[in-house]
Design a protein around this motif. Structure first.
Motif, PDB file in Angstrom:
ATOM      1  N   LEU A  38      19.527 -14.261 -77.892  1.00  0.00           N
ATOM      2  CA  LEU A  38      20.302 -14.358 -76.661  1.00  0.00           C
ATOM      3  C   LEU A  38      20.963 -15.729 -76.641  1.00  0.00           C
ATOM      4  CD1 LEU A  38      20.945 -12.824 -74.033  1.00  0.00           C
ATOM      5  CD2 LEU A  38      18.998 -13.973 -72.996  1.00  0.00           C
ATOM      6  N   PRO A  39      22.301 -15.760 -76.723  1.00  0.00           N
ATOM      7  CA  PRO A  39      22.977 -17.063 -76.694  1.00  0.00           C
ATOM      8  C   PRO A  39      22.563 -17.868 -75.470  1.00  0.00           C
ATOM      9  CG  PRO A  39      24.527 -15.334 -77.261  1.00  0.00           C
ATOM     10  CD  PRO A  39      23.244 -14.658 -76.836  1.00  0.00           C
ATOM     11  N   HIS A  40      22.481 -19.177 -75.625  1.00  0.00           N
ATOM     12  CA  HIS A  40      22.002 -20.061 -74.562  1.00  0.00           C
ATOM     13  C   HIS A  40      22.768 -19.864 -73.256  1.00  0.00           C
ATOM     14  CE1 HIS A  40      20.187 -23.489 -72.641  1.00  0.00           C
ATOM     15  NE2 HIS A  40      21.387 -23.949 -72.359  1.00  0.00           N
ATOM     16  N   ASP A  41      24.090 -19.753 -73.311  1.00  0.00           N
ATOM     17  CA  ASP A  41      24.867 -19.620 -72.078  1.00  0.00           C
ATOM     18  C   ASP A  41      24.571 -18.306 -71.369  1.00  0.00           C
ATOM     19  OD1 ASP A  41      26.144 -18.344 -74.228  1.00  0.00           O
ATOM     20  OD2 ASP A  41      28.119 -18.516 -73.306  1.00  0.00           O
ATOM     21  N   VAL A  42      24.344 -17.223 -72.119  1.00  0.00           N
ATOM     22  CA  VAL A  42      24.008 -15.935 -71.512  1.00  0.00           C
ATOM     23  C   VAL A  42      22.607 -16.002 -70.906  1.00  0.00           C
ATOM     24  CG1 VAL A  42      23.626 -13.482 -71.943  1.00  0.00           C
ATOM     25  CG2 VAL A  42      25.523 -14.666 -73.074  1.00  0.00           C
ATOM     26  N   ALA A  43      21.663 -16.600 -71.625  1.00  0.00           N
ATOM     27  CA  ALA A  43      20.292 -16.720 -71.119  1.00  0.00           C
ATOM     28  C   ALA A  43      20.269 -17.519 -69.826  1.00  0.00           C
ATOM     29  CB  ALA A  43      19.401 -17.378 -72.174  1.00  0.00           C
ATOM     30  N   PHE A  44      21.008 -18.614 -69.777  1.00  0.00           N
ATOM     31  CA  PHE A  44      21.028 -19.453 -68.586  1.00  0.00           C
ATOM     32  C   PHE A  44      21.607 -18.689 -67.395  1.00  0.00           C
ATOM     33  CE2 PHE A  44      23.149 -22.512 -65.776  1.00  0.00           C
ATOM     34  CZ  PHE A  44      22.063 -23.283 -65.417  1.00  0.00           C
ATOM     35  N   GLU A  45      22.727 -17.995 -67.593  1.00  0.00           N
ATOM     36  CA  GLU A  45      23.348 -17.247 -66.501  1.00  0.00           C
ATOM     37  C   GLU A  45      22.450 -16.111 -66.019  1.00  0.00           C
ATOM     38  OE1 GLU A  45      26.016 -17.918 -64.639  1.00  0.00           O
ATOM     39  OE2 GLU A  45      26.042 -19.779 -65.761  1.00  0.00           O
ATOM     40  N   THR A  46      21.797 -15.420 -66.960  1.00  0.00           N
ATOM     41  CA  THR A  46      20.886 -14.335 -66.582  1.00  0.00           C
ATOM     42  C   THR A  46      19.729 -14.873 -65.763  1.00  0.00           C
ATOM     43  OG1 THR A  46      21.459 -13.101 -68.572  1.00  0.00           O
ATOM     44  CG2 THR A  46      19.399 -12.512 -67.489  1.00  0.00           C
ATOM     45  N   TYR A  47      19.156 -15.989 -66.200  1.00  0.00           N
ATOM     46  CA  TYR A  47      18.021 -16.596 -65.513  1.00  0.00           C
ATOM     47  C   TYR A  47      18.424 -17.080 -64.129  1.00  0.00           C
ATOM     48  CZ  TYR A  47      14.086 -19.765 -64.732  1.00  0.00           C
ATOM     49  OH  TYR A  47      12.998 -20.408 -64.210  1.00  0.00           O
TER      50      TYR A  47
ATOM     51  N   SER B 169      20.942 -16.023 -62.241  1.00  0.00           N
ATOM     52  CA  SER B 169      21.307 -14.930 -61.342  1.00  0.00           C
ATOM     53  C   SER B 169      20.078 -14.161 -60.874  1.00  0.00           C
ATOM     54  CB  SER B 169      22.283 -13.970 -62.016  1.00  0.00           C
ATOM     55  OG  SER B 169      21.672 -13.280 -63.083  1.00  0.00           O
ATOM     56  N   ASP B 170      18.951 -14.300 -61.596  1.00  0.00           N
ATOM     57  CA  ASP B 170      17.705 -13.657 -61.193  1.00  0.00           C
ATOM     58  C   ASP B 170      16.876 -14.541 -60.268  1.00  0.00           C
ATOM     59  OD1 ASP B 170      18.283 -11.406 -62.643  1.00  0.00           O
ATOM     60  OD2 ASP B 170      16.989 -11.890 -64.329  1.00  0.00           O
ATOM     61  N   GLY B 171      17.385 -15.703 -59.937  1.00  0.00           N
ATOM     62  CA  GLY B 171      16.672 -16.566 -59.020  1.00  0.00           C
ATOM     63  C   GLY B 171      15.857 -17.647 -59.680  1.00  0.00           C
ATOM     64  N   GLY B 172      16.034 -17.852 -60.973  1.00  0.00           N
ATOM     65  CA  GLY B 172      15.264 -18.850 -61.711  1.00  0.00           C
ATOM     66  C   GLY B 172      15.750 -20.251 -61.513  1.00  0.00           C
TER      67      GLY B 172
ATOM     68  N   MET C   9      12.113 -15.954 -52.904  1.00  0.00           N
ATOM     69  CA  MET C   9      12.726 -16.049 -54.201  1.00  0.00           C
ATOM     70  C   MET C   9      11.843 -15.296 -55.197  1.00  0.00           C
ATOM     71  SD  MET C   9      13.767 -19.304 -56.611  1.00  0.00           S
ATOM     72  CE  MET C   9      13.983 -20.425 -55.311  1.00  0.00           C
ATOM     73  N   SER C  10      12.480 -14.485 -56.091  1.00  0.00           N
ATOM     74  CA  SER C  10      11.699 -13.702 -57.045  1.00  0.00           C
ATOM     75  C   SER C  10      11.200 -14.587 -58.180  1.00  0.00           C
ATOM     76  CB  SER C  10      12.532 -12.554 -57.606  1.00  0.00           C
ATOM     77  OG  SER C  10      13.510 -13.047 -58.491  1.00  0.00           O
ATOM     78  N   GLU C  11      10.112 -14.170 -58.778  1.00  0.00           N
ATOM     79  CA  GLU C  11       9.525 -14.883 -59.901  1.00  0.00           C
ATOM     80  C   GLU C  11       9.908 -14.183 -61.196  1.00  0.00           C
ATOM     81  OE1 GLU C  11       7.730 -17.721 -60.019  1.00  0.00           O
ATOM     82  OE2 GLU C  11       8.078 -17.986 -57.896  1.00  0.00           O
ATOM     83  N   SER C  12      11.198 -14.066 -61.498  1.00  0.00           N
ATOM     84  CA  SER C  12      11.663 -13.431 -62.723  1.00  0.00           C
ATOM     85  C   SER C  12      11.393 -14.345 -63.906  1.00  0.00           C
ATOM     86  CB  SER C  12      13.164 -13.141 -62.651  1.00  0.00           C
ATOM     87  OG  SER C  12      13.448 -12.258 -61.616  1.00  0.00           O
ATOM     88  N   PRO C  13      10.792 -13.806 -64.957  1.00  0.00           N
ATOM     89  CA  PRO C  13      10.562 -14.638 -66.132  1.00  0.00           C
ATOM     90  C   PRO C  13      11.890 -14.953 -66.821  1.00  0.00           C
ATOM     91  CG  PRO C  13       9.958 -12.372 -66.602  1.00  0.00           C
ATOM     92  CD  PRO C  13      10.305 -12.456 -65.126  1.00  0.00           C
ATOM     93  N   LYS C  14      11.943 -16.129 -67.426  1.00  0.00           N
ATOM     94  CA  LYS C  14      13.126 -16.505 -68.180  1.00  0.00           C
ATOM     95  C   LYS C  14      13.262 -15.549 -69.363  1.00  0.00           C
ATOM     96  CE  LYS C  14      15.204 -20.439 -70.466  1.00  0.00           C
ATOM     97  NZ  LYS C  14      15.039 -21.832 -70.861  1.00  0.00           N
ATOM     98  N   PRO C  15      14.470 -15.036 -69.627  1.00  0.00           N
ATOM     99  CA  PRO C  15      14.625 -14.103 -70.749  1.00  0.00           C
ATOM    100  C   PRO C  15      14.315 -14.785 -72.085  1.00  0.00           C
ATOM    101  CG  PRO C  15      16.765 -14.613 -69.746  1.00  0.00           C
ATOM    102  CD  PRO C  15      15.710 -15.286 -68.922  1.00  0.00           C
ATOM    103  N   LEU C  16      13.754 -14.026 -72.992  1.00  0.00           N
ATOM    104  CA  LEU C  16      13.420 -14.550 -74.310  1.00  0.00           C
ATOM    105  C   LEU C  16      14.693 -14.800 -75.104  1.00  0.00           C
ATOM    106  CD1 LEU C  16      10.492 -12.144 -75.198  1.00  0.00           C
ATOM    107  CD2 LEU C  16      10.330 -14.520 -74.434  1.00  0.00           C
ATOM    108  N   GLY C  17      14.760 -15.908 -75.795  1.00  0.00           N
ATOM    109  CA  GLY C  17      15.922 -16.229 -76.607  1.00  0.00           C
ATOM    110  C   GLY C  17      15.936 -15.484 -77.930  1.00  0.00           C
ATOM    111  N   TYR C  18      14.766 -14.994 -78.366  1.00  0.00           N
ATOM    112  CA  TYR C  18      14.647 -14.295 -79.640  1.00  0.00           C
ATOM    113  C   TYR C  18      13.730 -13.102 -79.457  1.00  0.00           C
ATOM    114  CZ  TYR C  18      12.992 -13.244 -84.351  1.00  0.00           C
ATOM    115  OH  TYR C  18      12.663 -12.608 -85.513  1.00  0.00           O
ATOM    116  N   ARG C  19      14.135 -11.980 -80.018  1.00  0.00           N
ATOM    117  CA  ARG C  19      13.279 -10.789 -79.994  1.00  0.00           C
ATOM    118  C   ARG C  19      13.353 -10.114 -81.350  1.00  0.00           C
ATOM    119  NH1 ARG C  19      13.644  -7.679 -74.658  1.00  0.00           N
ATOM    120  NH2 ARG C  19      12.110  -6.421 -75.728  1.00  0.00           N
ATOM    121  N   LEU C  20      12.260  -9.547 -81.789  1.00  0.00           N
ATOM    122  CA  LEU C  20      12.228  -8.737 -82.999  1.00  0.00           C
ATOM    123  C   LEU C  20      11.844  -7.331 -82.572  1.00  0.00           C
ATOM    124  CD1 LEU C  20      12.463  -8.528 -86.077  1.00  0.00           C
ATOM    125  CD2 LEU C  20      10.000  -8.968 -86.187  1.00  0.00           C
ATOM    126  N   ILE C  21      12.771  -6.411 -82.734  1.00  0.00           N
ATOM    127  CA  ILE C  21      12.553  -5.024 -82.329  1.00  0.00           C
ATOM    128  C   ILE C  21      12.129  -4.248 -83.577  1.00  0.00           C
ATOM    129  CG2 ILE C  21      13.607  -3.008 -81.227  1.00  0.00           C
ATOM    130  CD1 ILE C  21      13.466  -5.655 -79.542  1.00  0.00           C
TER     131      ILE C  21
END
Length: 70
Positions: free
Chosen positions: A56-65, A67-70, A1-13
């Motif tokens: 990143l909306p909570h539902d999108v973050a959860f699905e991304t995490y 699907s990456d094996g989190g 299983m990959s160790e993908s980090p959970k995506p950040l919910g907030y980013r400032l570019i």
């Protein structure tokens, strides 16, 4: 299983207000992030610097995490 980090919910570019900055923000929007507030602009004496917050909306973050094996 990959160790993908959970995506950040907030980013400032931040960066120069150019095509590369726009491409970075666009790439995050393609990943499911949403703009948060208005962009901010300042001038550093040489060029315009932009900042844009994205969330990143909570539902999108959860699905991304998940699907990456989190």
């Amino acid at each position: 299983m990959s160790e993908s980090p959970k995506p950040l919910g907030y980013r400032l570019i931040t960066g120069p207000d150019d095509a590369e900055f726009c491409a970075r923000v666009s790439a995050l929007l393609d990943q499911g992030y949403r703009l948060h507030g208005s962009p901010a602009l300042t001038f550093n004496g040489e060029r315009v610097i932009a900042a844009q917050a994205v969330v990143l909306p909570h539902d999108v973050a959860f699905e991304t995490y998940r699907s990456d094996g989190g």
